[in-house]
Design an enzyme around this catalytic site. Structure first.
Site, PDB file in Angstrom:
ATOM      1  N   GLY A  54     -53.076 -41.380 -21.584  1.00 44.98           N
ATOM      2  CA  GLY A  54     -54.092 -41.049 -22.669  1.00 44.98           C
ATOM      3  C   GLY A  54     -53.913 -39.671 -22.900  1.00 44.98           C
ATOM      4  N   CYS A  81     -49.827 -41.337 -15.471  1.00 41.62           N
ATOM      5  CA  CYS A  81     -50.223 -40.075 -16.266  1.00 41.62           C
ATOM      6  C   CYS A  81     -51.573 -39.895 -16.406  1.00 41.62           C
ATOM      7  CB  CYS A  81     -49.590 -40.331 -17.634  1.00 41.62           C
ATOM      8  SG  CYS A  81     -49.475 -38.475 -18.314  1.00 41.62           S
ATOM      9  N   TYR A  82     -52.393 -39.971 -17.529  1.00 41.12           N
ATOM     10  CA  TYR A  82     -53.723 -39.827 -17.293  1.00 41.12           C
ATOM     11  C   TYR A  82     -54.384 -40.585 -16.419  1.00 41.12           C
ATOM     12  CZ  TYR A  82     -58.630 -39.305 -19.116  1.00 41.12           C
ATOM     13  OH  TYR A  82     -59.973 -39.078 -18.869  1.00 41.12           O
ATOM     14  N   HIS A 171     -44.013 -41.511 -16.811  1.00 39.96           N
ATOM     15  CA  HIS A 171     -44.351 -43.054 -17.561  1.00 39.96           C
ATOM     16  C   HIS A 171     -43.178 -44.232 -17.152  1.00 39.96           C
ATOM     17  CE1 HIS A 171     -47.626 -41.645 -20.102  1.00 39.96           C
ATOM     18  NE2 HIS A 171     -47.102 -40.628 -20.210  1.00 39.96           N
ATOM     19  N   GLU A 173     -43.249 -47.012 -18.004  1.00 38.34           N
ATOM     20  CA  GLU A 173     -43.089 -47.876 -19.183  1.00 38.34           C
ATOM     21  C   GLU A 173     -42.149 -47.628 -20.211  1.00 38.34           C
ATOM     22  OE1 GLU A 173     -45.429 -45.901 -18.637  1.00 38.34           O
ATOM     23  OE2 GLU A 173     -46.724 -45.466 -20.363  1.00 38.34           O
ATOM     24  N   ASP A 229     -42.768 -62.319 -39.291  1.00 38.12           N
ATOM     25  CA  ASP A 229     -44.039 -62.185 -38.750  1.00 38.12           C
ATOM     26  C   ASP A 229     -45.201 -62.839 -39.452  1.00 38.12           C
ATOM     27  OD1 ASP A 229     -43.124 -60.013 -37.538  1.00 38.12           O
ATOM     28  OD2 ASP A 229     -43.722 -58.456 -38.954  1.00 38.12           O
TER      29      ASP A 229
END
Ligand code: XMP
Length: 512
Positions: A54, A81-82, A171, A173, A229
């Protein structure tokens, strides 16, 4: 019931990406806002908790946080991270702002891993991780030890294996972190004891139940664009409420060859109420004489809303408006305040008098390839599921300058030929999007014994990850030759074909 991992969202764009990586490991997960209470989180009975990254600093007043008791509940947790800094801060360690030239690290960073930590047990001792932080962990909370380091960050990874608390300053991810997915996998399977019991069909089942619950006895209206979509959203909602779903497909006359007929044929087999509105004449009339690209888009958008609203009114009262919004749309509209490229698809511009109780967006957390996987799960035909992106304003943005019926015919025919030729090729890497456009250029040619003065078609084929940047595709000359020969022979009005070798940036994928 599937096992569940809870991702706590501390803002930024990280949480959904983490969720997606967890789903890739066949583990169900939910993203909860950081404001959720400890009870709300524990009620889910998670096998693990991930604290996302974040943009804040943990020592700022009002910074997002969680109840520290959550980290003492015996549930395995991974801070990223955050989330890493917050874990340290809440458990009594120290977090500091990094001095500009030392511990502050952005981007690809060489990182050393301690193979005795389960997160890294299968990895080489060194790899590249993606760092993006202004703060760093200075002192560790009691019970923690260092598990990864970088040149400037002595505490890039830390862990308290006894309490099953793990934290990474980088990170895992993002795809720039080599083996990041493996780290997430090890957290899930080796630390949380995940069974990998989730699949896309579970998403479908859950989402159908949720739609039923939300809509109750009510009805839903959906604008179908022909794209994947809205198609997947339609089928999902149809499974939930059948005939109480009303779908409107506005045919603006700017679709590709046979596309509207294919759309109509497919949807007519489903049990919902499908309406195709042929409004090509209206759109064409309103585009007459218009050459400025943004003005073309605006007129198409306005006509679309007009036609849609009229048709919706003829259905009578509906309770919910459904949209095929997917996660990248959410980011895009949030980040840039609604980028103009999506203006056409967004029926949020509908007149206020069409009152709805709410908006349904069942695909809001999914990424494009997940939407395709869900579509396959729901049994949608492959030609819809793997359809290339096609702009809302259709062929109008593939005709440079004024749109006329004659130009539409030329571009439509040329495009059908090019796609047919491309679809037949056996290429190691098929371009992600390919089409023909009609330039506004006419040039001299010779056909038979006669001089011609006709239009030039531009062929475009691009390879891209995300359509934000794109590389022109290196397609074989033989393929270009066949497409060119056929287009000039079969499409009257065209005597020249060019292949576009510009990447994005500086060009865009579309012509207008
Ligand atoms: P550009 O031309 O911006 O295109 O490089 C990037 C991608 O977006 C598609 N595109 C659109 N999609 N409505 C859409 O839904 C639009 O108005 C629109 N304009 C461009 C384009 O086909 C490419 O895939």
């Amino acid at each position: 019931m599937n096992q569940i991992v809870v991702v706590i969202d501390f803002g930024g764009q990280y949480a959904q990406l983490i969720a997606r990586k967890i789903r890739e490991c066949h583990v169900y997960c939910e993203v909860l806002p950081w404001e959720s209470s400890r009870e709300e989180i524990l009620k889910k009975d998670p096998i693990g908790i991930v604290l996302s990254g974040g943009p804040s600093s943990v020592y700022e007043a009002g910074a997002p946080t969680v109840d520290p008791a959550l980290l003492k509940a015996g549930i395995p947790a991974l801070g990223i991270c955050y989330g890493c800094q917050l874990m340290v801060h809440l458990l009594g360690g120290g977090v500091m702002p990094a001095a500009a030239d030392t511990a502050r690290e952005y981007g690809r960073t060489k990182t050393r891993y301690d193979g005795t930590c389960p997160l890294f047990s299968q990895l080489p001792a060194e790899g590249i991780s993606w760092m993006s932080h202004g703060d760093y962990v200075k002192t560790l909370p009691e019970g923690f030890r260092v598990t990864a380091t970088t040149e400037h960050c002595p505490n890039a990874g830390i862990a308290d294996p006894v309490r099953k608390l793990y934290a990474l300053q980088f990170h895992p991810e993002v795809r720039h972190t080599e083996d990041g997915q493996e780290m997430i996998r090890r957290f899930l399977f080796d630390i949380c004891g995940a069974a990998g019991d989730w699949a896309m069909e579970d998403f479908a089942r859950r989402s159908i139940c949720q739609i039923r619950e939300t809509v109750g006895e009510g009805s839903v209206l959906l604008a179908l664009s022909g794209g994947v979509d809205s198609a997947v959203a339609a089928v999902l909602i149809e499974r939930a409420i059948g005939k109480r779903l009303h779908c409107i497909y506005v045919d603006h006359g700017l679709m590709r060859k046979h596309e509207s007929e294919e759309i109509e044929t497919y949807y007519s087999t489903l049990s919902m109420d499908f309406r195709r509105v042929d409004a090509g004449d209206l759109f064409l009339a309103d585009l007459m004489g218009v050459t400025e690209p943004e003005e073309k888009r605006k007129r198409i958008g306005a006509d679309f809303v007009k036609v849609f609203a009229k048709e919706a009114a003829s259905i009578g009262a509906v309770d919910y408006l459904a949209q095929g919004t997917i996660y990248p749309d959410v980011i895009e509209s949030g980040a840039s305040g609604g980028h103009v490229i999506k203006s056409h698809h967004n029926v949020g511009g509908l007149p206020k008098e069409i009152g709805f109780r709410g908006v349904l967006e069942p695909l809001r957390v999914l990424f494009k390839d997940e939407v395709r996987a869900l579509g396959r799960e729901l049994g949608l035909p492959e030609r819809i599921v793997s359809r290339q992106p096609f702009p809302g304003p259709g062929l109008a943005v593939r005709i440079v300058g004024e749109v006329t019926g004659e130009k539409l015919r030329m571009v439509r025919e040329a495009d059908a030929i090019f796609r047919e030729v491309m679809d037949r090729q056996d290429m190691t890497r098929k371009p992600d999007q390919y089409f023909a456009a009609l330039t506004n250029m006419r040039s001299v040619g010779v056909m038979g014994d006669e001089r011609s003065y006709l239009y030039t078609v531009a062929l475009r084929a691009v390879c891209t990850e995300d359509f934000m940047t794109a590389d022109f595709a290196r397609i074989p000359y033989e393929v270009l030759e066949e497409a060119s020969r056929r287009i000039v022979n079969e499409v009257s009005g065209v005597n020249r074909v060019m292949y576009d070798i510009t990447s994005k940036p500086p060009a865009t994928v579309e012509y207008e």
